[in-house]
Enzyme design. Structure first.
Site: not given
Length: 299
Positions: A55, A124
């Protein structure tokens, strides 16, 4: 010829990975640079496929993508260099791309490789400086500062609920025709102790050079894939529990009832980095890709 490109980027000045008209994105910059280096017309810009779309504001250390380029077009960028076309493209990309994108490697992809669908899992990490501690100005672009002291034990109890195959509809939105069912393989919070960059010597006089992550609170999550906003929304929910604003029962209810609502929105993007993408052995790449393309269920 299919090429695998391993790259890193600072997401702070990008509107995410995916190409968008009129906006600076990682995909847009990379594809336009490839077209320029390979002398391709605007209507023939090569399209890259990425392991995981990030994003706006999200960073990547170990992103992976692939691109299909004809051998004769690839060789056209060799010029006067005494290297093959793959090596020449790597060198030219490193020279031309902006400083917030780094190409780690360019290689010929094995048979059956698909950067997105062949991946086994993605890792992540979200980094937080809590308790009102000032963030090192050099790290402000990839660390989130919060004023509260976070309870890592409570946050780990919440994170443990995410492990396994679940519908993460409370924390994510599906792609068109897709689902929010994902398998989380590992999820944990760690408060990083203050440690020295190098062993102390008698000349240190009690002072040490700390490692860059000393004192931070870090969330590591590994899953086969992630739905849109899933990681940041899970982090936000855990942080609300760690701040004492939400309970573990609330978090458990959100896992049991996969319905999106305002209290499970995404936390700020700046603290999140895609660290690694894992792939199977070469002879399993096509098999993995075929299996992942099938729509998932909880059964």
């Amino acid at each position: 010829m299919r090429l695998r490109i391993d790259l890193s980027y600072d997401g702070g000045a990008f509107h995410g990975w995916a190409r968008q008209p009129g906006l600076r994105t990682v995909q847009g910059v990379l594809e336009d640079t490839l077209a320029m280096l390979l002398r391709l017309p605007a209507d023939d810009t090569p399209r890259v496929t990425v392991a995981g779309r990030t994003d706006t504001g999200v960073h990547a250390l170990g992103q992976v993508c692939h691109v299909d380029i004809a051998q004769e077009i690839l060789d056209s960028c060799i010029g006067h260099m005494n290297v093959n076309g793959v090596q020449a493209l790597h060198r030219r990309l490193m020279h031309v791309l902006p400083d917030d994108i780094a190409i780690q490697s360019v290689s010929i992809a094995p048979e059956g490789f698909d950067a997105r669908f062949s991946a086994l899992d993605r890792t992540y990490v979200y980094r937080i400086s809590d308790a009102g501690r000032p963030v090192d100005p050099r790290m402000r672009g990839f660390v989130l500062a919060v004023s509260d002291t976070l309870d890592c034990d409570l946050m780990n109890q919440a994170a443990a609920m995410t492990i396994g195959l679940h519908d993460f509809g409370s924390f994510a939105t599906p792609n068109p025709g897709g689902t929010t069912i994902r398998e989380v393989k590992r999820a944990h919070w760690d408060r990083i102790g203050v440690s020295a960059l190098a062993p102390s010597t008698s000349d240190d006089a009690g002072w040490m050079v700390p490692t860059v992550e000393s004192g931070l609170v870090c969330f590591t999550i590994v899953a086969d894939a992630f739905a849109h906003n899933m990681v940041r929304s899970l982090v936000n929910a855990c942080v609300q529990v760690g701040r004492g604003r939400k309970t573990l029962d609330w978090f458990n209810h959100k896992m049991d009832e996969p319905i999106r609502e305002g209290s499970t929105g995404p936390i700020a993007a700046c603290g999140l980095t895609l660290e690694h993408v894992e792939y199977p052995q070469d002879d399993q790449l096509a098999v993995r890709a075929a299996a992942i393309r099938a729509k998932r269920t909880l059964e």
